[in-house]
Enzyme design. Structure first.
Site, PDB file in Angstrom:
ATOM      1  N   ILE A  53     -25.218  -8.323  37.402  1.00  0.00           N
ATOM      2  CA  ILE A  53     -24.675  -9.640  37.706  1.00  0.00           C
ATOM      3  C   ILE A  53     -25.754 -10.658  37.911  1.00  0.00           C
ATOM      4  O   ILE A  53     -25.474 -11.958  37.897  1.00  0.00           O
ATOM      5  CB  ILE A  53     -23.815  -9.762  38.772  1.00  0.00           C
ATOM      6  CG1 ILE A  53     -24.251  -9.258  40.101  1.00  0.00           C
ATOM      7  CG2 ILE A  53     -22.344  -9.090  38.434  1.00  0.00           C
ATOM      8  CD1 ILE A  53     -23.360  -9.501  41.261  1.00  0.00           C
ATOM      9  N   THR A  64     -25.112 -13.295  53.741  1.00  0.00           N
ATOM     10  CA  THR A  64     -24.574 -13.438  52.623  1.00  0.00           C
ATOM     11  C   THR A  64     -23.194 -13.344  52.462  1.00  0.00           C
ATOM     12  O   THR A  64     -22.666 -14.064  51.671  1.00  0.00           O
ATOM     13  CB  THR A  64     -25.174 -12.313  51.567  1.00  0.00           C
ATOM     14  OG1 THR A  64     -24.589 -11.061  52.129  1.00  0.00           O
ATOM     15  CG2 THR A  64     -26.802 -12.273  51.411  1.00  0.00           C
ATOM     16  N   TYR A  79     -27.546  -9.426  55.204  1.00  0.00           N
ATOM     17  CA  TYR A  79     -26.318  -9.162  54.622  1.00  0.00           C
ATOM     18  C   TYR A  79     -25.186  -9.839  55.306  1.00  0.00           C
ATOM     19  O   TYR A  79     -24.221 -10.477  54.588  1.00  0.00           O
ATOM     20  CB  TYR A  79     -26.121  -7.592  55.027  1.00  0.00           C
ATOM     21  CG  TYR A  79     -24.729  -7.021  54.429  1.00  0.00           C
ATOM     22  CD1 TYR A  79     -24.421  -6.928  52.938  1.00  0.00           C
ATOM     23  CD2 TYR A  79     -23.739  -6.996  55.411  1.00  0.00           C
ATOM     24  CE1 TYR A  79     -23.187  -6.556  52.766  1.00  0.00           C
ATOM     25  CE2 TYR A  79     -22.303  -6.383  54.848  1.00  0.00           C
ATOM     26  CZ  TYR A  79     -22.055  -6.177  53.468  1.00  0.00           C
ATOM     27  OH  TYR A  79     -20.806  -5.956  53.220  1.00  0.00           O
TER      28      TYR A  79
HETATM   29  P1  NAP Z   1     -21.629   0.541  47.364  1.00  0.00           P
HETATM   30  O1  NAP Z   1     -21.041   2.019  47.559  1.00  0.00           O
HETATM   31  O2  NAP Z   1     -23.161   0.555  47.882  1.00  0.00           O
HETATM   32  O3  NAP Z   1     -21.639   0.025  45.763  1.00  0.00           O
HETATM   33  C1  NAP Z   1     -21.962  -1.426  45.580  1.00  0.00           C
HETATM   34  C2  NAP Z   1     -21.894  -1.321  44.105  1.00  0.00           C
HETATM   35  O4  NAP Z   1     -22.409  -2.458  43.658  1.00  0.00           O
HETATM   36  C3  NAP Z   1     -22.601  -0.118  43.351  1.00  0.00           C
HETATM   37  O5  NAP Z   1     -22.135   0.175  42.157  1.00  0.00           O
HETATM   38  C4  NAP Z   1     -23.998  -0.938  42.962  1.00  0.00           C
HETATM   39  O6  NAP Z   1     -24.594  -0.371  41.822  1.00  0.00           O
HETATM   40  C5  NAP Z   1     -23.233  -2.221  42.679  1.00  0.00           C
HETATM   41  N1  NAP Z   1     -24.431  -3.320  42.533  1.00  0.00           N
HETATM   42  C6  NAP Z   1     -25.609  -3.600  43.278  1.00  0.00           C
HETATM   43  N2  NAP Z   1     -26.065  -4.520  42.809  1.00  0.00           N
HETATM   44  C7  NAP Z   1     -25.623  -4.858  41.423  1.00  0.00           C
HETATM   45  C8  NAP Z   1     -25.962  -5.921  40.443  1.00  0.00           C
HETATM   46  N3  NAP Z   1     -27.007  -6.551  40.488  1.00  0.00           N
HETATM   47  N4  NAP Z   1     -24.866  -5.857  39.193  1.00  0.00           N
HETATM   48  C9  NAP Z   1     -23.947  -5.120  39.073  1.00  0.00           C
HETATM   49  N5  NAP Z   1     -23.901  -4.272  40.213  1.00  0.00           N
HETATM   50  C10 NAP Z   1     -24.468  -4.119  41.346  1.00  0.00           C
HETATM   51  O7  NAP Z   1     -20.946  -0.538  48.399  1.00  0.00           O
HETATM   52  P2  NAP Z   1     -19.343  -0.518  48.787  1.00  0.00           P
HETATM   53  O8  NAP Z   1     -19.357  -0.149  50.128  1.00  0.00           O
HETATM   54  O9  NAP Z   1     -18.629   0.243  47.948  1.00  0.00           O
HETATM   55  O10 NAP Z   1     -19.141  -2.174  48.890  1.00  0.00           O
HETATM   56  C11 NAP Z   1     -18.522  -2.647  47.666  1.00  0.00           C
HETATM   57  C12 NAP Z   1     -18.222  -4.101  48.403  1.00  0.00           C
HETATM   58  O11 NAP Z   1     -17.382  -4.048  49.416  1.00  0.00           O
HETATM   59  C13 NAP Z   1     -19.351  -4.975  48.739  1.00  0.00           C
HETATM   60  O12 NAP Z   1     -19.126  -6.232  48.272  1.00  0.00           O
HETATM   61  C14 NAP Z   1     -19.813  -4.716  50.034  1.00  0.00           C
HETATM   62  O13 NAP Z   1     -20.114  -5.911  50.528  1.00  0.00           O
HETATM   63  C15 NAP Z   1     -18.135  -4.871  50.379  1.00  0.00           C
HETATM   64  N6  NAP Z   1     -17.995  -4.321  51.746  1.00  0.00           N
HETATM   65  C16 NAP Z   1     -18.058  -3.085  52.096  1.00  0.00           C
HETATM   66  C17 NAP Z   1     -17.800  -2.594  53.082  1.00  0.00           C
HETATM   67  C18 NAP Z   1     -17.898  -1.077  53.714  1.00  0.00           C
HETATM   68  O14 NAP Z   1     -17.826  -0.784  54.770  1.00  0.00           O
HETATM   69  N7  NAP Z   1     -18.255  -0.201  52.909  1.00  0.00           N
HETATM   70  C19 NAP Z   1     -17.180  -3.392  54.395  1.00  0.00           C
HETATM   71  C20 NAP Z   1     -17.180  -4.589  53.986  1.00  0.00           C
HETATM   72  C21 NAP Z   1     -17.499  -5.176  52.740  1.00  0.00           C
HETATM   73  P3  NAP Z   1     -25.654   0.883  41.769  1.00  0.00           P
HETATM   74  O15 NAP Z   1     -24.997   2.214  42.135  1.00  0.00           O
HETATM   75  O16 NAP Z   1     -26.615   0.765  40.683  1.00  0.00           O
HETATM   76  O17 NAP Z   1     -26.628   0.481  43.196  1.00  0.00           O
END
Ligand code: NAP
Length: 288
Positions: free
Chosen positions: A73, A204, A201
């Site tokens: 992105i 953001t 974070y």
């Molecule tokens: P995650 O397991 O770290 O997954 C993040 C994903 O984003 C990965 O596929 C990563 O790709 C991808 N990504 C990072 N930079 C990117 C870029 N420039 N272009 C395209 N893809 C990119 O995190 P998650 O926990 O699943 O989080 C998903 C969403 O939920 C995020 O927005 C996070 O802020 C939100 N969230 C998560 C939690 C939680 O407790 N887990 C809580 C609140 C909100 P790579 O594999 O290449 O790194």
């Protein structure tokens, strides 16, 4: 290239869906046996294709409706390539899930951490979404679901900063100005003095939680009757949040999937709102 627009299924595209919640959203929809075209995207092609194969292996009967495309992105060439592919393959998509994000893992808080986090979570997410709207790639009556976070609570900001985020007349430029103010406060070493809190974070996600409200007021969004929502998935066991998080990925995708399944188009009372546990909530004052 063969077009699937004739299959008349809705198309859902999830950013950063090679793992974690993004992958879980696609898998969760497939488990519900919903008939969509599912687009898995990833910044790294190898990781993305491996995850795509996993979905195909688990859901062989849906293999004609599961697609993969590379998408970083933050990368202009990548987003342009993905847009061209969407156009030729589907014409338009019906639902965009803005999921991709990063969180810096170390204890430091400095300009490097800002530079690691903001280009993806804020500028990447917002610019990608704005471009996809400008290119008219979301169908009328479509939907944008954004992954925000409770980490984006405004509770720890000064009253003055909170008011800026909560201002009903806040514009996209105003949101970018807030990002710049936060960066300047880091440079000047005046984080607390200037009403911020020491989290790149979290900041953001304050911006992204608020972006949904700002986006929902965009002329094109109203004219094309596009539903806009932002949600907190909860604290979920992914690479980002680590193994101590209480929720499984299956639990963490419940709210995003609830929003994806809401009726098409704008629902006046829900438009631009922040959701937690499948309900409208406030991120203005939550303390956790
Ligand atoms: P995650 O397991 O770290 O997954 C993040 C994903 O984003 C990965 O596929 C990563 O790709 C991808 N990504 C990072 N930079 C990117 C870029 N420039 N272009 C395209 N893809 C990119 O995190 P998650 O926990 O699943 O989080 C998903 C969403 O939920 C995020 O927005 C996070 O802020 C939100 N969230 C998560 C939690 C939680 O407790 N887990 C809580 C609140 C909100 P790579 O594999 O290449 O790194």
């Amino acid at each position: 290239m063969e077009s699937v627009s004739s299959n008349s299924l809705k198309t859902v595209l999830v950013t950063g869906s090679n793992k974690g919640i993004g992958f879980g959203i696609l898998r969760g929809l497939l488990l519900k046996n919903i008939d969509y075209n599912f687009v898995l995207t990833s910044r790294d092609e190898k990781r993305g294709k491996t995850s795509y194969e996993k979905l195909i292996d688990e859901f062989p009967n849906k293999s004609d409706n599961i697609f993969y495309h590379q998408l970083d992105i933050t990368d202009n060439d990548s987003t342009t390539g993905c847009f061209q592919w969407i156009k030729s393959k589907f014409g338009q998509i019906d639902m965009l899930v803005d999921n991709a994000a990063v969180a810096y893992k170390g204890p430091e808080f400095n300009l490097d951490v800002y530079n690691f986090t903001f280009p993806i979570n804020v500028y990447g997410t917002i610019n990608f979404t704005e471009k996809i709207i400008d290119a008219d790639l979301i169908r009328k009556d479509g939907k944008i679901v954004i992954l925000g976070s409770m980490a984006g609570t405004l509770a720890r900001l000064s009253e003055e900063r909170r008011k800026e985020f909560m201002d009903d007349n806040l514009t996209l430029q105003g949101l970018f100005d807030l990002s710049s103010k936060f960066k300047q406060a880091i440079i000047d070493n005046k984080i607390k003095e200037n009403g911020w809190t020491e989290t790149a974070y979290g900041t953001t996600k304050m911006i992204i939680n608020t972006y949904a409200r700002v986006l929902s007021k965009r002329k094109e969004i109203k004219e094309r009757n596009i539903g806009v929502y932002v949600c907190n998935p909860g604290w979920v066991r992914t690479d980002m949040a680590g193994p101590r998080a209480p929720l499984s990925i299956e639990e963490g995708v419940l709210t995003p999937i609830y929003l994806i399944e809401l009726p098409d188009g704008i629902i006046q009372d829900l438009q631009g709102k922040y959701f937690d546990n499948c309900q409208v909530a406030s991120y203005y004052d939550i303390i956790f």
